[in-house]
Write a protein that holds these residues in place. Structure first.
Motif, mmCIF file in Angstrom:
data_model
loop_
_atom_site.group_PDB
_atom_site.id
_atom_site.type_symbol
_atom_site.label_atom_id
_atom_site.label_comp_id
_atom_site.label_asym_id
_atom_site.label_seq_id
_atom_site.Cartn_x
_atom_site.Cartn_y
_atom_site.Cartn_z
ATOM 1 N N ARG A 53 -20.436 30.002 31.409
ATOM 2 C CA ARG A 53 -19.210 30.246 32.162
ATOM 3 C C ARG A 53 -19.213 31.649 32.726
ATOM 4 O O ARG A 53 -19.774 32.563 32.133
ATOM 5 C CB ARG A 53 -18.015 30.066 31.232
ATOM 6 N N SER A 55 -17.830 35.394 33.573
ATOM 7 C CA SER A 55 -17.039 36.314 32.761
ATOM 8 C C SER A 55 -15.593 36.341 33.251
ATOM 9 O O SER A 55 -15.296 36.005 34.393
ATOM 10 C CB SER A 55 -17.631 37.720 32.828
ATOM 11 N N ILE A 56 -14.701 36.763 32.383
ATOM 12 C CA ILE A 56 -13.288 36.856 32.744
ATOM 13 C C ILE A 56 -13.107 37.856 33.885
ATOM 14 O O ILE A 56 -12.261 37.661 34.754
ATOM 15 C CB ILE A 56 -12.403 37.221 31.524
ATOM 16 N N ALA A 57 -13.922 38.913 33.902
ATOM 17 C CA ALA A 57 -13.810 39.910 34.966
ATOM 18 C C ALA A 57 -14.130 39.285 36.328
ATOM 19 O O ALA A 57 -13.444 39.558 37.317
ATOM 20 C CB ALA A 57 -14.736 41.089 34.686
ATOM 21 N N LYS A 58 -15.163 38.433 36.394
ATOM 22 C CA LYS A 58 -15.505 37.783 37.660
ATOM 23 C C LYS A 58 -14.423 36.794 38.076
ATOM 24 O O LYS A 58 -14.077 36.698 39.255
ATOM 25 C CB LYS A 58 -16.847 37.066 37.540
ATOM 26 N N LEU A 59 -13.886 36.057 37.109
ATOM 27 C CA LEU A 59 -12.812 35.117 37.430
ATOM 28 C C LEU A 59 -11.582 35.837 37.939
ATOM 29 O O LEU A 59 -10.955 35.420 38.918
ATOM 30 C CB LEU A 59 -12.454 34.286 36.194
ATOM 31 N N MET A 60 -11.221 36.927 37.266
ATOM 32 C CA MET A 60 -10.031 37.669 37.670
ATOM 33 C C MET A 60 -10.246 38.390 38.997
ATOM 34 O O MET A 60 -9.316 38.523 39.790
ATOM 35 C CB MET A 60 -9.616 38.656 36.573
ATOM 36 N N ASP A 64 -7.836 37.925 42.019
ATOM 37 C CA ASP A 64 -7.225 39.083 42.669
ATOM 38 C C ASP A 64 -7.502 39.086 44.166
ATOM 39 O O ASP A 64 -6.639 39.446 44.967
ATOM 40 C CB ASP A 64 -7.731 40.384 42.047
ATOM 41 N N TYR A 73 -6.304 42.813 38.103
ATOM 42 C CA TYR A 73 -6.637 42.748 36.679
ATOM 43 C C TYR A 73 -7.416 43.990 36.251
ATOM 44 O O TYR A 73 -7.160 44.563 35.211
ATOM 45 C CB TYR A 73 -7.463 41.488 36.413
ATOM 46 N N ARG A 74 -8.365 44.404 37.087
ATOM 47 C CA ARG A 74 -9.180 45.576 36.752
ATOM 48 C C ARG A 74 -8.313 46.828 36.662
ATOM 49 O O ARG A 74 -8.451 47.625 35.741
ATOM 50 C CB ARG A 74 -10.269 45.756 37.808
ATOM 51 N N LYS A 77 -6.307 46.715 33.482
ATOM 52 C CA LYS A 77 -7.140 46.973 32.304
ATOM 53 C C LYS A 77 -7.490 48.457 32.173
ATOM 54 O O LYS A 77 -7.517 48.996 31.078
ATOM 55 C CB LYS A 77 -8.408 46.131 32.403
#
Length: 89
Positions: A53, A55-60, A64, A73-74, A77
């Motif tokens: 899957r 990463s959450i960073a790529k999904l967010m 965005d 999101y970045r 964070k």
């Protein structure tokens, strides 16, 4: 046995691309194997996607990019931009 020329332009036909993207992974694997055995470079649509899957960073980051807002999101964070002065409760 005489060599038979192959028309590689057919690999870039939108109908072929659409079909290969929608078929079962076993069929796609066979397609890749055939091209590899024949020494034909794989088109981008036939290459394997990364396993697992995203990463959450790529999904967010994708979410965005679609949202059209400066609140990302970045930034949340890392406490940047509009989130710089937000205090934790």
């Amino acid at each position: 046995m005489n060599p038979t020329p192959v028309d590689l332009s057919r690999l870039h036909d939108p109908r072929v691309i659409d079909h290969i993207e929608k078929v079962d992974s076993r069929i796609r694997g066979g397609f890749r194997l055939c091209l590899d055995v024949l020494g034909i470079e794989l088109p981008d649509y036939a290459k394997c996607k990364p396993a697992g899957r995203p990463s959450i960073a790529k999904l967010m980051a994708a979410a965005d990019a679609d949202s059209g807002t400066i609140k990302t999101y970045r930034h949340e964070k890392l406490k940047l931009g509009v989130f710089a002065n937000v205090t934790q409760r």
